[in-house]
Design a protein around this motif. Structure first.
Motif, mmCIF file in Angstrom:
data_model
loop_
_atom_site.group_PDB
_atom_site.id
_atom_site.type_symbol
_atom_site.label_atom_id
_atom_site.label_comp_id
_atom_site.label_asym_id
_atom_site.label_seq_id
_atom_site.Cartn_x
_atom_site.Cartn_y
_atom_site.Cartn_z
ATOM 1 N N ARG A 164 0.822 -1.205 0.000
ATOM 2 C CA ARG A 164 0.000 0.000 0.000
ATOM 3 C C ARG A 164 0.856 1.253 0.000
ATOM 4 O O ARG A 164 1.900 1.320 0.655
ATOM 5 C CB ARG A 164 -0.893 0.004 1.242
ATOM 6 C CG ARG A 164 -1.967 1.091 1.232
ATOM 7 C CD ARG A 164 -2.751 1.104 2.537
ATOM 8 N NE ARG A 164 -1.906 1.588 3.627
ATOM 9 C CZ ARG A 164 -1.753 0.955 4.775
ATOM 10 N NH1 ARG A 164 -2.348 -0.193 4.997
ATOM 11 N NH2 ARG A 164 -0.985 1.467 5.729
ATOM 12 N N VAL A 168 -3.965 8.154 -1.795
ATOM 13 C CA VAL A 168 -5.026 7.498 -1.035
ATOM 14 C C VAL A 168 -6.331 8.229 -1.300
ATOM 15 O O VAL A 168 -6.362 9.469 -1.290
ATOM 16 C CB VAL A 168 -4.711 7.512 0.474
ATOM 17 C CG1 VAL A 168 -5.898 7.016 1.290
ATOM 18 C CG2 VAL A 168 -3.482 6.659 0.767
ATOM 19 N N LEU A 192 -6.413 3.337 7.823
ATOM 20 C CA LEU A 192 -6.471 2.346 6.742
ATOM 21 C C LEU A 192 -6.297 0.932 7.282
ATOM 22 O O LEU A 192 -6.965 -0.001 6.818
ATOM 23 C CB LEU A 192 -5.403 2.648 5.690
ATOM 24 C CG LEU A 192 -5.559 3.974 4.937
ATOM 25 C CD1 LEU A 192 -4.405 4.169 3.966
ATOM 26 C CD2 LEU A 192 -6.895 4.051 4.209
ATOM 27 N N ARG A 196 -9.134 -2.162 6.924
ATOM 28 C CA ARG A 196 -8.529 -2.871 5.797
ATOM 29 C C ARG A 196 -9.521 -3.717 5.017
ATOM 30 O O ARG A 196 -9.333 -3.948 3.824
ATOM 31 C CB ARG A 196 -7.374 -3.726 6.284
ATOM 32 C CG ARG A 196 -7.716 -4.778 7.332
ATOM 33 C CD ARG A 196 -6.452 -5.478 7.824
ATOM 34 N NE ARG A 196 -6.717 -6.426 8.890
ATOM 35 C CZ ARG A 196 -6.763 -6.108 10.170
ATOM 36 N NH1 ARG A 196 -6.575 -4.844 10.529
ATOM 37 N NH2 ARG A 196 -7.006 -7.015 11.085
ATOM 38 N N LEU A 199 -10.916 -1.594 2.315
ATOM 39 C CA LEU A 199 -9.936 -0.909 1.483
ATOM 40 C C LEU A 199 -9.735 -1.601 0.143
ATOM 41 O O LEU A 199 -9.485 -2.807 0.083
ATOM 42 C CB LEU A 199 -8.602 -0.836 2.225
ATOM 43 C CG LEU A 199 -7.433 -0.182 1.495
ATOM 44 C CD1 LEU A 199 -7.711 1.297 1.258
ATOM 45 C CD2 LEU A 199 -6.144 -0.354 2.302
#
Length: 223
Positions: A164, A168, A192, A196, A199
């Motif tokens: 990652r 964002v 984040l 998760r 995400l």
């Protein structure tokens, strides 16, 4: 702004290149604001503010703001800190909203909070966050992550070979929570990780380099 590589702890989209969000007839296109964090003082660079580092004949802050605009973000907000008066006088990115962060020395988390607080409630559906010291991330990566937007609850981030990174994308429903969890140099990292499962990771290693400018040894990336 040293950032350790972060193992992928979210989920990838089915296609690493998500299709652009196409509004249905009668539906307005999503409004994605760009949020550029450019307050760093370059402590490990001998106190050279990162926003003013030269890149391709112009200050790095101008380049990064242009990347957000070219990637489809509008409006673009730029959070300033170190040497903010010089940035305003000599490197003011045209067409951007400049936001001062008086607490910039306390870390990137304060810049994220300041920037999110400045965004117009009801005036944007999402914010796409970019860091000023990653010149290898261009407009195509911004556009690819922006295209992951589906609703104000969207949470997405670029990934580089599964790790990652930036930019964002924070749907408006996440702004308050992300700001509340931002601490020191962690930025949105804590938020984040906590979300998760929601995400979406968007692979961008084929078109961007997330390396940052943090030490004198990194300055070669500006040439």
């Amino acid at each position: 702004m040293t950032r350790e590589p972060t193992p992928a702890d979210g989920r990838h989209t089915a296609d690493a290149r998500p299709p652009a969000t196409t509004p249905s007839p009668g539906t307005a296109a999503p409004r994605v604001a760009g949020l550029l964090l450019a307050a760093g003082g370059g402590r490990r660079l001998g106190g050279r503010p990162k926003a003013l580092l030269p890149y391709r004949g112009r200050p790095l802050v101008e380049h990064a703001a242009g990347v957000l605009r070219e990637g489809g973000c509008d409006p673009v907000y730029v959070v300033l800190g170190a040497a903010r008066d010089r940035v305003r006088e000599t490197a003011c990115p045209a067409g951007c909203v400049l936001v001062d962060n008086p607490d910039w020395e306390r870390g990137m988390g304060t810049s994220l909070r300041t920037g999110l607080a400045a965004l117009p409630r009801g005036g944007a559906d999402a914010a796409l966050v970019l860091l000023v010291d990653q010149p290898g991330i261009g407009a195509r990566a911004v556009a690819r992550v922006r295209a992951a937007y589906r609703s104000p609850t969207t949470l997405a981030a670029a990934a580089y070979e599964g790790r990652r990174g930036h930019p964002v994308l924070l749907g408006a429903a996440h702004w308050e929570g992300a700001a509340r969890s931002a601490r020191q140099d962690a930025g949105a990292r804590t938020y984040l990780r906590a979300h998760r499962t929601a995400l979406t990771l968007v692979e961008c290693a084929d078109l961007a380099d997330p390396s940052d400018i943090d030490t004198p040894e990194d300055l070669h990336r500006l040439r």
